[in-house]
Write a protein that holds these residues in place. Structure first.
Motif, short mmCIF file in Angstrom:
data_model
loop_
_atom_site.label_atom_id
_atom_site.label_comp_id
_atom_site.label_asym_id
_atom_site.label_seq_id
_atom_site.Cartn_x
_atom_site.Cartn_y
_atom_site.Cartn_z
N GLY A 128 -12.37 49.04 56.71
CA GLY A 128 -13.83 49.09 56.77
C GLY A 128 -14.50 47.78 56.42
N THR A 129 -13.73 46.76 56.06
CA THR A 129 -14.29 45.45 55.74
C THR A 129 -13.45 44.38 56.43
OG1 THR A 129 -14.75 43.87 53.95
CG2 THR A 129 -12.90 45.34 53.63
N ASP A 130 -14.04 43.21 56.65
CA ASP A 130 -13.28 42.14 57.27
C ASP A 130 -12.92 41.03 56.29
OD1 ASP A 130 -15.75 41.05 56.86
OD2 ASP A 130 -16.11 40.44 58.92
N ARG A 131 -13.02 41.34 54.99
CA ARG A 131 -12.74 40.32 53.98
C ARG A 131 -11.27 40.26 53.59
NH1 ARG A 131 -16.67 36.70 54.31
NH2 ARG A 131 -18.74 37.66 54.14
N TYR A 132 -10.69 41.42 53.28
CA TYR A 132 -9.31 41.47 52.83
C TYR A 132 -8.57 42.58 53.59
CZ TYR A 132 -11.33 38.79 49.00
OH TYR A 132 -12.00 37.84 48.27
N ASN A 133 -7.26 42.49 53.56
CA ASN A 133 -6.42 43.52 54.17
C ASN A 133 -5.47 44.05 53.10
OD1 ASN A 133 -7.04 41.28 56.30
ND2 ASN A 133 -6.70 43.14 57.48
N MET A 134 -5.28 45.36 53.09
CA MET A 134 -4.46 46.00 52.07
C MET A 134 -3.54 47.04 52.72
SD MET A 134 -5.68 48.42 48.86
CE MET A 134 -6.77 47.16 48.17
N TYR A 135 -2.27 46.98 52.34
CA TYR A 135 -1.28 47.90 52.88
C TYR A 135 -0.46 48.47 51.72
CZ TYR A 135 -2.53 45.14 56.95
OH TYR A 135 -3.23 44.49 57.94
N LYS A 136 -0.06 49.71 51.85
CA LYS A 136 0.72 50.37 50.79
C LYS A 136 2.05 50.85 51.36
CE LYS A 136 0.28 53.76 47.05
NZ LYS A 136 1.53 54.51 47.28
N ALA A 137 3.12 50.51 50.66
CA ALA A 137 4.46 50.96 51.02
C ALA A 137 5.10 51.54 49.76
CB ALA A 137 5.30 49.81 51.57
N GLY A 138 5.00 52.85 49.59
CA GLY A 138 5.50 53.47 48.37
C GLY A 138 4.78 52.91 47.15
N VAL A 176 4.43 49.90 46.27
CA VAL A 176 4.10 48.48 46.46
C VAL A 176 2.81 48.35 47.26
CG1 VAL A 176 4.89 46.26 47.35
CG2 VAL A 176 6.56 47.91 46.48
N LEU A 177 1.85 47.60 46.71
CA LEU A 177 0.65 47.22 47.44
C LEU A 177 0.82 45.80 47.95
CD1 LEU A 177 -2.67 48.25 45.62
CD2 LEU A 177 -1.77 49.10 47.78
N SER A 178 0.42 45.56 49.18
CA SER A 178 0.47 44.23 49.78
C SER A 178 -0.94 43.88 50.23
CB SER A 178 1.43 44.23 50.97
OG SER A 178 1.51 42.96 51.57
N ILE A 179 -1.52 42.80 49.67
CA ILE A 179 -2.93 42.49 49.89
C ILE A 179 -3.11 41.02 50.23
CG2 ILE A 179 -5.25 42.64 48.89
CD1 ILE A 179 -4.12 44.50 46.77
N SER A 180 -3.96 40.73 51.21
CA SER A 180 -4.32 39.35 51.51
C SER A 180 -5.44 38.91 50.57
CB SER A 180 -4.78 39.21 52.96
OG SER A 180 -6.00 39.91 53.17
N HIS A 181 -5.45 37.62 50.22
CA HIS A 181 -6.50 37.10 49.34
C HIS A 181 -7.26 35.92 49.95
CE1 HIS A 181 -3.94 33.69 48.34
NE2 HIS A 181 -3.00 34.49 47.86
N GLY A 182 -6.95 35.54 51.18
CA GLY A 182 -7.65 34.41 51.76
C GLY A 182 -7.17 33.10 51.16
N MET A 183 -7.98 32.06 51.31
CA MET A 183 -7.57 30.73 50.87
C MET A 183 -8.52 30.20 49.81
SD MET A 183 -6.97 27.27 53.15
CE MET A 183 -5.54 27.94 54.02
N GLY A 184 -7.96 29.73 48.70
CA GLY A 184 -8.76 29.06 47.68
C GLY A 184 -9.15 29.95 46.52
N VAL A 185 -9.56 29.30 45.43
CA VAL A 185 -9.92 29.98 44.18
C VAL A 185 -11.01 31.03 44.35
CG1 VAL A 185 -11.05 29.59 41.95
CG2 VAL A 185 -9.06 28.23 42.59
#
Length: 319
Positions: free
Chosen positions: A97-107, A109-118
């Protein structure tokens, strides 16, 4: 007017102590207690719109990385590695529902994008830590997976961060808050770093070391690169700076580790940074390695962290 807190200071301190003893992920913001809803805007998740505990309460490991595609690929990879039911192709973006971050769940484990930079990492971490807290997640380990520029290393070397340092080689993260500079420690979990190093040493063709990682606020001039649109220094000055960094124990450069380490340390999260060096900055600034080789390099942190997770879950034995 400042918000009126519904909990007394004593109750807040007591609650934080209970969370620490129970291993529940903690937040360090008393104002959250007065909010009727906490909407995690950049995740498109909220405490009223979603049952966060049902969705995420079993999470034990969070792996974050800059690239959305890479973190989807990691979610699919760890799904296969853990032998989870269903097809890894069915893993969906929880933050669609957002274009900022992507989040996936595998059991677990969460896998999340954070983009670039502080700044991008900071925004993601604020909402991630609150998400884990609201979901009452316990004993969570968070690991940043990424790529970096190496200093005095062979390309393809995986660097597990011993200490995250700023551009002055100091183990701190400085931030301006209400016109004042605050400084937070960038301490990382040494036992976790050693456990990850042990995993790396078990993987063939995956040279792995522990070294300091320098965080910069820029990809070009801030990293002493000569190939940006602007450059205010000579090649000799660049090499002198990189030699100082190497002498200070720095073995790679990226753009997120200090805020990552500082925020995780402040919230008592066990954290690590695992980045592969794509080139040796003493030899140049631009990556000339063939694409297929770079893809293999980028898989090295994923394989290492996958082995660590499987060992923690009892799916593999320690040597």
């Amino acid at each position: 007017m400042a918000p009126i807190l519904t909990n007394s200071a004593e109750a807040i301190v007591s609650g934080q102590r209970d969370d620490l003893e129970n291993g529940i992920v903690r937040v360090k913001n008393p104002h959250l207690a007065s909010m009727t809803e906490d909407f995690l805007y950049h995740f498109d998740l909220g405490t009223k719109t979603h049952n966060l505990q049902a969705m995420f309460g079993d999470v034990k490991f969070v792996c974050v990385g800059g690239s959305a595609n890479r973190m989807k690929a990691f979610a699919q990879f760890i799904h296969m590695e853990l032998g989870l039911n269903g097809s890894d192709s069915n893993i969906m973006d929880i933050c669609a529902g957002t274009d900022r971050y992507n989040m996936y769940k595998a059991g677990p484990v969460l896998s999340i994008s954070h983009g670039m930079g502080v700044p991008s990492m900071s925004i993601m971490l604020h909402e991630l830590i609150k998400l884990l807290h609201h979901a009452k997640c316990c004993d969570v380990t968070i690991i940043r997976l990424g790529t970096s520029g190496g200093i005095g290393l062979e390309p393809g070397t995986v660097v597990i961060t011993g200490t995250a340092v700023d551009s002055f080689f100091q183990p701190q993260f400085e931030q301006v808050v209400l016109g004042k500079i605050i400084s937070r420690s960038t301490e990382l979990d040494k036992d976790l770093a050693q456990a990850l190093l042990n995993c790396g040493n078990e993987i063939a063709d995956c040279p792995t070391i522990i070294g300091n990682t320098m965080c910069t606020n820029d990809f070009y001039e801030g990293q002493g690169r000569l190939d940006g649109a602007l450059c205010s220094f000579s090649n000799e000055e660049k090499l002198e700076y990189l030699k100082k960094a190497y002498k200070a124990g720095v073995r790679n450069i990226e753009m997120e580790c200090t805020v990552f380490a500082a925020m995780c340390h402040s919230c008592d999260l066990k954290a690590a940074v695992v980045c592969v060096a794509l080139l040796n900055r003493f030899d140049g600034d631009q990556i000339t390695t063939p694409h297929e080789v770079l893809l293999e390099y980028q898989m090295r942190p994923q394989k290492l962290v996958s082995m660590f997770i499987k060992k923690q879950l009892g799916l593999l034995k320690y040597n």
